[in-house]
Design an enzyme around this catalytic site. Sequence first.
Site, PDB file in Angstrom:
ATOM      1  N   MET A   1       0.795   2.275   4.857  1.00 38.20           N
ATOM      2  CA  MET A   1       1.755   2.933   5.799  1.00 38.20           C
ATOM      3  C   MET A   1       3.040   2.673   5.584  1.00 38.20           C
ATOM      4  O   MET A   1       3.870   2.403   6.417  1.00 38.20           O
ATOM      5  CB  MET A   1       1.254   2.301   7.188  1.00 38.20           C
ATOM      6  CG  MET A   1      -0.166   2.618   7.445  1.00 38.20           C
ATOM      7  SD  MET A   1      -0.656   4.446   7.253  1.00 38.20           S
ATOM      8  CE  MET A   1       0.203   5.125   8.950  1.00 38.20           C
TER       9      MET A   1
ATOM     10  N   HIS B   1      -4.361  11.804   1.571  1.00 32.85           N
ATOM     11  CA  HIS B   1      -4.032  12.388   2.809  1.00 32.85           C
ATOM     12  C   HIS B   1      -5.085  13.173   3.563  1.00 32.85           C
ATOM     13  O   HIS B   1      -5.742  14.047   2.781  1.00 32.85           O
ATOM     14  CB  HIS B   1      -2.853  13.166   2.565  1.00 32.85           C
ATOM     15  CG  HIS B   1      -1.912  13.574   3.877  1.00 32.85           C
ATOM     16  ND1 HIS B   1      -1.386  12.883   4.681  1.00 32.85           N
ATOM     17  CD2 HIS B   1      -2.298  15.054   4.417  1.00 32.85           C
ATOM     18  CE1 HIS B   1      -0.916  13.435   5.633  1.00 32.85           C
ATOM     19  NE2 HIS B   1      -1.568  14.773   5.843  1.00 32.85           N
TER      20      HIS B   1
ATOM     21  N   GLU C   1       9.273  12.888  -2.052  1.00 29.80           N
ATOM     22  CA  GLU C   1       9.277  13.765  -0.641  1.00 29.80           C
ATOM     23  C   GLU C   1       7.866  13.353  -0.353  1.00 29.80           C
ATOM     24  O   GLU C   1       6.669  13.574  -0.930  1.00 29.80           O
ATOM     25  CB  GLU C   1       9.439  15.181  -0.802  1.00 29.80           C
ATOM     26  CG  GLU C   1       9.484  15.929   0.308  1.00 29.80           C
ATOM     27  CD  GLU C   1       9.674  17.452   0.505  1.00 29.80           C
ATOM     28  OE1 GLU C   1       9.472  17.933   1.352  1.00 29.80           O
ATOM     29  OE2 GLU C   1      10.134  17.879  -0.492  1.00 29.80           O
TER      30      GLU C   1
HETATM   31  C1  GRF Z   1      -7.178   7.725   5.594  1.00 27.19           C
HETATM   32  O1  GRF Z   1      -7.428   8.884   6.491  1.00 27.19           O
HETATM   33  C2  GRF Z   1      -6.011   8.171   4.462  1.00 27.19           C
HETATM   34  O2  GRF Z   1      -6.317   9.690   4.260  1.00 27.19           O
HETATM   35  C3  GRF Z   1      -4.791   7.872   5.079  1.00 27.19           C
HETATM   36  O3  GRF Z   1      -4.924   7.036   5.918  1.00 27.19           O
HETATM   37  C4  GRF Z   1      -6.353   6.643   6.266  1.00 27.19           C
HETATM   38  C5  GRF Z   1      -6.731   5.176   5.494  1.00 27.19           C
HETATM   39  O4  GRF Z   1      -7.959   4.958   6.005  1.00 27.19           O
HETATM   40  N1  GRF Z   1      -3.786   7.966   4.105  1.00 27.19           N
HETATM   41  P1  GRF Z   1      -8.627   3.858   5.423  1.00 27.19           P
HETATM   42  O5  GRF Z   1      -7.895   2.375   5.531  1.00 27.19           O
HETATM   43  O6  GRF Z   1      -8.872   4.166   3.834  1.00 27.19           O
HETATM   44  O7  GRF Z   1      -9.885   3.496   6.102  1.00 27.19           O
END
Ligand code: GRF
Length: 218
Positions: A93, A112, A146
């Site tokens: 994140m 994603h 981006e």
């Molecule tokens: C997933 O939905 C992924 O696509 C997004 O963040 C979420 C992460 O979930 N980027 P996890 O930590 O892999 O369970």
Amino acid sequence: MTARVRTGVLISGRGSNLQSLIDACANPDFPAEIACVISNVAGAEGLARAGHMGIATHVVAHGGFKLREEFDMELDAALSRNAVSIVCLAGFMRVLSDVFVEKWRGRLINIHPSLLPGFKGLDVHGRVITSGARISGCTVHFVVPELDSGPIIAQAAVPVLADDTEESLSARTLAAEHRLYPHALKLLAEGRVKLDGERAVFTNISDAEGTLINPPLD
Ligand code: GRF
């Protein structure tokens, strides 16, 4: 057997996609192995998943750095110490600096939970439901500066059902993610997909591998 491609996974939380990669790598024929897992959040659930499997884990807490570039340099150093060739973002994140992204260009991929280029950014599932879209899904793509915009490696579609909530759509999409990410990592580790300028270029892809992977309805 040829050497497996050493892969680093960056996470911030639950790590269910990390788990799907760990499970795929448990097969000795899989072309990649998880060399390390790095989290910017101490106590992230994914760190325990990696720890259980004896995979090296590192916490690089972003709060400890004034500049985004300094944090990214520390990430880069940890990846280099672990002799990583491919980096998978799996629920990581933090926005990465252009310098980091350029350094890892072509070797840095993200998952994603939408069919990109639709629904970039956060809180995807609520926006998908509100939009009235009947099909959603997930995408693995090369990372470029981006956000959520890099060339697409693989996608899977899931239906959006009339009575879906964010939770139910998220769960259905996540099941597809768990199948898609290992598939995409395999293509990259085998050199069957490469980033060429602004495009993902494929070689030796069968029709089945190139089509959408649709998980069954729950
Ligand atoms: C997933 O939905 C992924 O696509 C997004 O963040 C979420 C992460 O979930 N980027 P996890 O930590 O892999 O369970």
